[in-house]
Design an enzyme around this catalytic site. Structure first.
Site, PDB file in Angstrom:
ATOM      1  N   THR A 156       0.852  -1.191   0.000  1.00 30.11           N
ATOM      2  CA  THR A 156       0.000   0.000   0.000  1.00 30.11           C
ATOM      3  C   THR A 156       0.883   1.235   0.000  1.00 30.11           C
ATOM      4  OG1 THR A 156      -1.746  -1.129   1.229  1.00 30.11           O
ATOM      5  CG2 THR A 156      -1.772   1.272   1.250  1.00 30.11           C
ATOM      6  N   GLY A 203       1.143   5.754  -0.941  1.00 30.12           N
ATOM      7  CA  GLY A 203       0.466   6.981  -0.563  1.00 30.12           C
ATOM      8  C   GLY A 203      -0.883   7.141  -1.235  1.00 30.12           C
ATOM      9  N   GLY A 250      -2.097   4.458  -3.709  1.00 28.35           N
ATOM     10  CA  GLY A 250      -2.630   3.256  -4.331  1.00 28.35           C
ATOM     11  C   GLY A 250      -2.301   1.982  -3.601  1.00 28.35           C
ATOM     12  N   ASP A 282      12.224   8.479  -5.016  1.00 26.52           N
ATOM     13  CA  ASP A 282      11.738   7.769  -3.821  1.00 26.52           C
ATOM     14  C   ASP A 282      12.333   6.364  -3.744  1.00 26.52           C
ATOM     15  OD1 ASP A 282      10.343   7.398  -1.467  1.00 26.52           O
ATOM     16  OD2 ASP A 282       8.507   6.739  -2.468  1.00 26.52           O
TER      17      ASP A 282
END
Length: 745
Positions: free
Chosen positions: A23, A25, A27, A144
């Site tokens: 999971t 931010g 989706g 990220d």
């Protein structure tokens, strides 16, 4: 089964959701499996209502993903028709499914609490470095990178790392950048964290942080603190600083070196530290190093390639249980490497035996690069084993690996109370130490196994030579038997005709000497004593194979390792109110493991000494077998030569007899008016009535040949007639007057 929001029952057709993979931010990522075809795909769906801007970025991510094609970037694929619908007004993203989980899952395993193995670190460096280079070449900045966004996939037995979640959906308005990265701030580059403009070097910081964590087991800068706290303490660090920790006094200690313990060999540590200094530079302009004008890429990639291209041979010295590593130049010979080994270990080059894991001795004619395998990196992946051929008794066991300062501290006083946070670090090193003891035994056992495989190869060679020896001995025995019987028959027949026919003392003496040699060579073929020694060795080897010490004895050590891991897990899950604890149970496990290793190593080296002793017996026996085989072959060749020589002599005798018989027949037929006494008249009266042994020889009947012979010898008839008359007058004349000098040839 759980379904994505908005999915009607049965709408997925043959596709069934198996589990939620992750999971993010915005989706969810779920695993879908086809009921009939056993196909698996990962489906990313949006779980939030997005603004128009973010919806556009979500769709943009899908478009970009579909254009990417690289082995280390997860591939997008077409969404199955049955699942192709909108959720929260945005399409789904289908991706290849990687079954190995993510890097975070691997790092969280207790056995990796002090970092991954060297082979895993180098594999990650190669894969993710290649993936980042590809993204940057395509003008894509991930922003990220973190362990959760690196997934693992097994491809042909090799683990491949892939980058996922390119982060386009997280590129929200600059005013709330930090909040869009909730949960991932520990890997964010400082300029992203501080909401400043950024370049591709933000990925260098994240990548360097990940690699450091894979090496040490924790992040490089004050890993126990929140980013808001440690940023202020770290931002003024020296550019070469790659590690910072807080002392018990609260003072921050900076270092340009990797912390211990870790699994990197000494030859990789220094270049890896240099690479991390480039990647973890606080200044984004300096991060990654200058652009290499020749390679047209930042220095960090050139240095990364250099690290990955290093050819390092790892050698386990079985006489000391120490690992020595050498950097191999591309053209180094094995002899050159052995000279370096001699300087390092004191084992003379002539006494060195280098074995591969399969027990094959390294070929001195080939370069030293045969010690490393293409595509295989890390001392935990491939090892060469060094033995001293001048020794057959390996005393062992040897001193256990050294305790780290932290572990030694609790071993000296197991009841001392330490803060839980500090104890986690100490116990992590304790687990690493216990695992290390088990791995040390495993490597030595692999070396013993290589020695056994080498022994079996020598034994197979000995068996082959034994079979050749027995076959040659049996052949020699059969030939000698034939030779003796045939020469006895020849001597008997010769004795019967020599009084009235052809005789030669030289020939008779030569034949009797042959008979004596044959008797001597029968002793050469006696190999029973060698067969007994070989069979005794075979029995000894079979016993060594059956021995329990020839099989892995590390069950207790593995059990102790698991107990240490379980203790570490319990410590990590203790509630915050348990602020202090002692290390009594962990120290018990450490002591027990050391004792267990000492016992199994005694057994291992005792068994190894027997293997090497047995191998030395084979080495000593092989020359004896070779000499025996050489003697048998020499005897065989001599017997065949004597047999051939004797047969030539017999055929020479027959030729002489045929010539004499032909001459007499010709003379008799040409002297019709001449009174020529019959052959019986030439013989002594006592033998006149006996049949001559050579009367069976047929006179040549070829008309043309006889006519030619008669024509050529007409001039000699008178002379021959005279000779025959003289022979008739002198009954004592015989064939003994012929020249027998040919027998001496």
């Amino acid at each position: 089964m759980e379904r994505p929001p908005g999915l009607r029952p049965g709408a997925g057709g043959p596709w069934e959701m198996r589990e939620r993979l992750g999971t993010g931010g915005f989706g969810n990522v779920s695993l879908y499996q086809h009921r009939e075809l056993d196909l698996k795909i990962a489906i990313k769906s949006c779980r939030l209502e997005l603004s128009s801007k973010n919806r556009e970025r979500w769709c943009h991510e899908i478009q970009i993903m579909k254009k990417l094609d690289h082995a280390n970037v997860v591939k997008a694929c077409d969404v199955p028709e049955e699942l192709n619908f909108l959720i929260n007004d945005v399409p789904l993203l289908a991706m290849e499914y990687c079954s190995g989980g993510d890097l975070r899952k691997l790092l969280n395993k207790p056995e990796n609490c002090c970092g991954l193995k060297e082979s895993q670190i180098l594999s990650l460096l190669s894969d993710i470095g290649s993936g980042i280079r590809y993204l940057h070449e395509n003008k894509i900045i991930h922003r990220d990178l973190k362990p959760e966004n690196i997934v693992l996939q097994d491809v042909g037995g090799k683990t491949i790392h892939k980058i996922i979640d390119l982060g386009y959906a997280k590129d929200v308005d600059q005013g709330s950048l930090c909040t869009s990265f909730v949960g991932t701030l520990q890997y964010l580059a400082p300029e992203l964290f501080e909401n400043k403009p950024y370049t591709a070097t933000v990925d260098y910081w994240s990548f360097g942080t990940m690699v450091f964590e894979c090496i040490a087991g924790y992040r490089p800068f004050l890993h126990h603190l929140q980013p808001f706290t440690w940023h202020e303490k770290i931002k003024k660090k020296d550019p070469k600083c790659i590690f910072a920790c807080e002392e018990m006094t609260g003072e921050v200690r900076f270092s340009s070196h990797l912390p211990q313990p870790n699994s990197l060999c000494s030859l990789i540590v220094e270049p890896m530290e240099s690479w991390l200094q480039l990647m973890l530079n606080w200044d984004p302009q300096q991060r990654g190093g200058p652009i290499d004008l020749t390679l047209k890429q930042p220095r960090c990639f050139a240095l990364m390639d250099h690290i990955l291209n290093l050819k390092i041979v790892h050698i386990l010295n079985m006489t000391s249980a120490k690992i020595i590593s050498f950097l191999l130049p591309c053209d180094e010979s094995l002899h050159s490497l052995q000279s370096r080994i001699e300087r390092e270990t004191g084992i003379n080059t002539g006494s060195q035996e280098l074995l591969s894991e399969t027990g094959i001795s390294l070929d001195p004619r080939k370069p030293a690069s045969q010690c490393v395998l293409d595509g295989v990196r890390g001392c935990d992946s491939y090892m060469v084993y060094l033995f001293d051929k001048s020794k057959t008794v390996y005393e062992g066991p040897f001193a256990s690996r050294s305790l780290s300062d932290c572990v030694n501290y609790i071993v000296q006083d197991s009841k001392i109370q330490l803060p839980i946070i500090q104890l986690r670090k100490v116990w992590a090193e304790a687990v690493h130490y216990v695992s290390g003891l088990k791995e040390d035994y495993s490597r030595l056992f692999q070396g013993q196994r290589a020695a056994m495989l080498s022994l079996l190869r020598y034994n197979a060679n000995l068996t082959k030579m034994k079979n050749t020896l027995i076959s040659a001995s049996q052949q020699l025995k059969a030939k000698l038997e034939f030779f003796r019987k045939s020469i006895q028959l020849d001597l008997e027949r010769y004795s019967e005709q020599m009084t009235y026919g052809i005789s030669s003392e030289k020939m008779l003496k030569a034949w009797k000497e042959m008979e004596e040699k044959a008797i001597h060579y029968s002793e050469v073929g006696v190999i029973g004593y060698l067969e007994d020694q070989i069979m005794s060795l075979h029995t000894e080897i079979m016993e060594l194979q059956k021995s329990p010490y020839g099989r892995r004895q590390g069950d207790l050590m593995e059990s102790l390792e698991q107990r240490a891991i379980d203790l570490y897990k319990q410590l990590k899950h203790r509630p915050p109110d348990h602020l202090y604890s002692d290390s009594t149970e962990m120290v018990k496990i450490i002591v027990h493991t050391v004792q267990s290793q000492d016992r199994v190593l005694k057994e291992l080296f005792g068994h190894l000494s027997k293997l090497l002793g047995c191998k030395q017996k084979i080495i000593d026996l092989l020359p004896k077998v070779e000499v025996a085989l050489s003697n048998i072959k020499e005897a065989d060749n001599t017997v065949m030569f004597m047999q051939g020589k004797r047969q030539k002599e017999i055929w020479h005798l027959l030729k002489i007899a045929c010539t004499q018989s032909s001459a007499r027949s010709l003379v008799g037929s040409s002297l019709e008016g001449t009174v020529t006494p019959p052959v019986s008249a030439w013989l002594p009266p006592t033998l006149a009535d006996r049949e001559h042994p050579l009367t069976c020889v047929v006179t040549p009947q070829d008309g043309e040949t006889l006519a030619q012979m008669i024509e050529e010898n007409l001039n000699c008839l008178g002379h021959l007639s005279t000779i025959i008359r003289e022979a008739n007058e002198d009954q004592s004349s015989s064939l003994m007057s012929l020249d027998w000098s040919w027998l001496a040839e």
